[in-house]
Write a protein that holds these residues in place. Structure first.
Motif, PDB file in Angstrom:
ATOM      1  N   ALA A 285      39.958  32.650  40.298  1.00 22.23           N
ATOM      2  CA  ALA A 285      41.136  32.559  39.422  1.00 22.23           C
ATOM      3  C   ALA A 285      41.432  33.878  38.713  1.00 22.23           C
ATOM      4  N   TRP A 286      40.399  34.572  38.249  1.00 25.95           N
ATOM      5  CA  TRP A 286      40.642  35.832  37.530  1.00 25.95           C
ATOM      6  C   TRP A 286      41.314  36.854  38.434  1.00 25.95           C
TER       7      TRP A 286
ATOM      8  N   LEU B  16      43.237  36.194  41.147  1.00 23.42           N
ATOM      9  CA  LEU B  16      44.613  35.758  41.387  1.00 23.42           C
ATOM     10  C   LEU B  16      45.500  36.042  40.180  1.00 23.42           C
ATOM     11  N   ASP B  17      44.961  35.793  38.972  1.00 17.49           N
ATOM     12  CA  ASP B  17      45.724  36.058  37.748  1.00 17.49           C
ATOM     13  C   ASP B  17      46.018  37.552  37.597  1.00 17.49           C
ATOM     14  N   ALA B  18      45.032  38.393  37.885  1.00 18.92           N
ATOM     15  CA  ALA B  18      45.232  39.839  37.776  1.00 18.92           C
ATOM     16  C   ALA B  18      46.288  40.310  38.770  1.00 18.92           C
ATOM     17  N   ALA B  19      46.254  39.788  39.992  1.00 21.34           N
ATOM     18  CA  ALA B  19      47.260  40.158  40.998  1.00 21.34           C
ATOM     19  C   ALA B  19      48.648  39.693  40.558  1.00 21.34           C
TER      20      ALA B  19
ATOM     21  N   ASN C 299      41.284  40.595  27.708  1.00 21.90           N
ATOM     22  CA  ASN C 299      40.692  39.307  27.346  1.00 21.90           C
ATOM     23  C   ASN C 299      39.981  38.664  28.533  1.00 21.90           C
ATOM     24  N   ALA C 300      40.585  38.742  29.706  1.00 22.59           N
ATOM     25  CA  ALA C 300      39.969  38.159  30.899  1.00 22.59           C
ATOM     26  C   ALA C 300      38.681  38.891  31.259  1.00 22.59           C
ATOM     27  N   SER C 301      38.640  40.209  31.045  1.00 28.20           N
ATOM     28  CA  SER C 301      37.440  40.969  31.393  1.00 28.20           C
ATOM     29  C   SER C 301      36.254  40.607  30.507  1.00 28.20           C
TER      30      SER C 301
ATOM     31  N   ALA D 131      34.517  45.437  34.975  1.00 30.27           N
ATOM     32  CA  ALA D 131      34.894  46.847  34.970  1.00 30.27           C
ATOM     33  C   ALA D 131      36.271  47.055  35.602  1.00 30.27           C
ATOM     34  N   LEU D 132      36.542  46.351  36.693  1.00 32.81           N
ATOM     35  CA  LEU D 132      37.840  46.482  37.353  1.00 32.81           C
ATOM     36  C   LEU D 132      38.968  46.047  36.432  1.00 32.81           C
TER      37      LEU D 132
END
Length: 146
Positions: free
Chosen positions: A41-42, A44-47, A118-120, A129-130
């Protein structure tokens, strides 16, 4: 006037981004992470955030060096994220909306930087890190658009 909180938050995001870049230089992601089929999910959300930022820059209707550079950064981010999701389809066209003003692009950058940071915090290692690195880049875009 810039608040102390904004300066400290920006500095924290920048340091996290630099840490991600340095970690990536020591251990490149393409050798360490398996390519997931659909992606967590993280990812997909970042994309999705990168696609929205591309659309925001495209909708601004301006063509100048700064926005072209920012768009190129987001295209690179999306390319990296898509490479991590081998089976996730890439959009054939970036959606465009009504012409957005430059402040709208800046706000989109700020929102994406905060969401990514926040997601990181919920991840660890290369994934954290990404996202921190991408978030730091987006925060710097917002400052350049000030």
């Amino acid at each position: 006037m810039i608040s102390r909180r904004a300066v400290l938050t920006s500095a924290g995001v920048f340091v996290a981004g630099i840490s991600g870049v340095l970690a990536g230089a020591r251990h490149p992601l393409h050798r360490r992470l398996p390519k997931p089929v659909a992606g967590p999910a993280w990812l997909l959300d970042a994309a999705d955030r990168e696609r929205a930022l591309l659309a925001s820059v495209d909708a601004a209707g301006e063509t100048n060096f700064l926005l072209a550079t920012i768009r190129s950064d987001h295209a690179d981010h999306l390319s990296t994220l898509d490479a991590m999701m081998a089976a996730a389809p890439r959009p054939t066209a970036i959606a465009t909306g009504t012409a957005a003003a430059r402040p709208d692009v800046r706000q989109a950058e700020l929102d994406a930087a905060a969401a990514g940071a926040n997601a990181s915090l919920e991840l660890s290692g290369a994934e954290a890190a990404l996202l921190a690195s991408i978030s730091a880049c987006e925060a710097s875009h917002a400052e350049l658009l000030r």
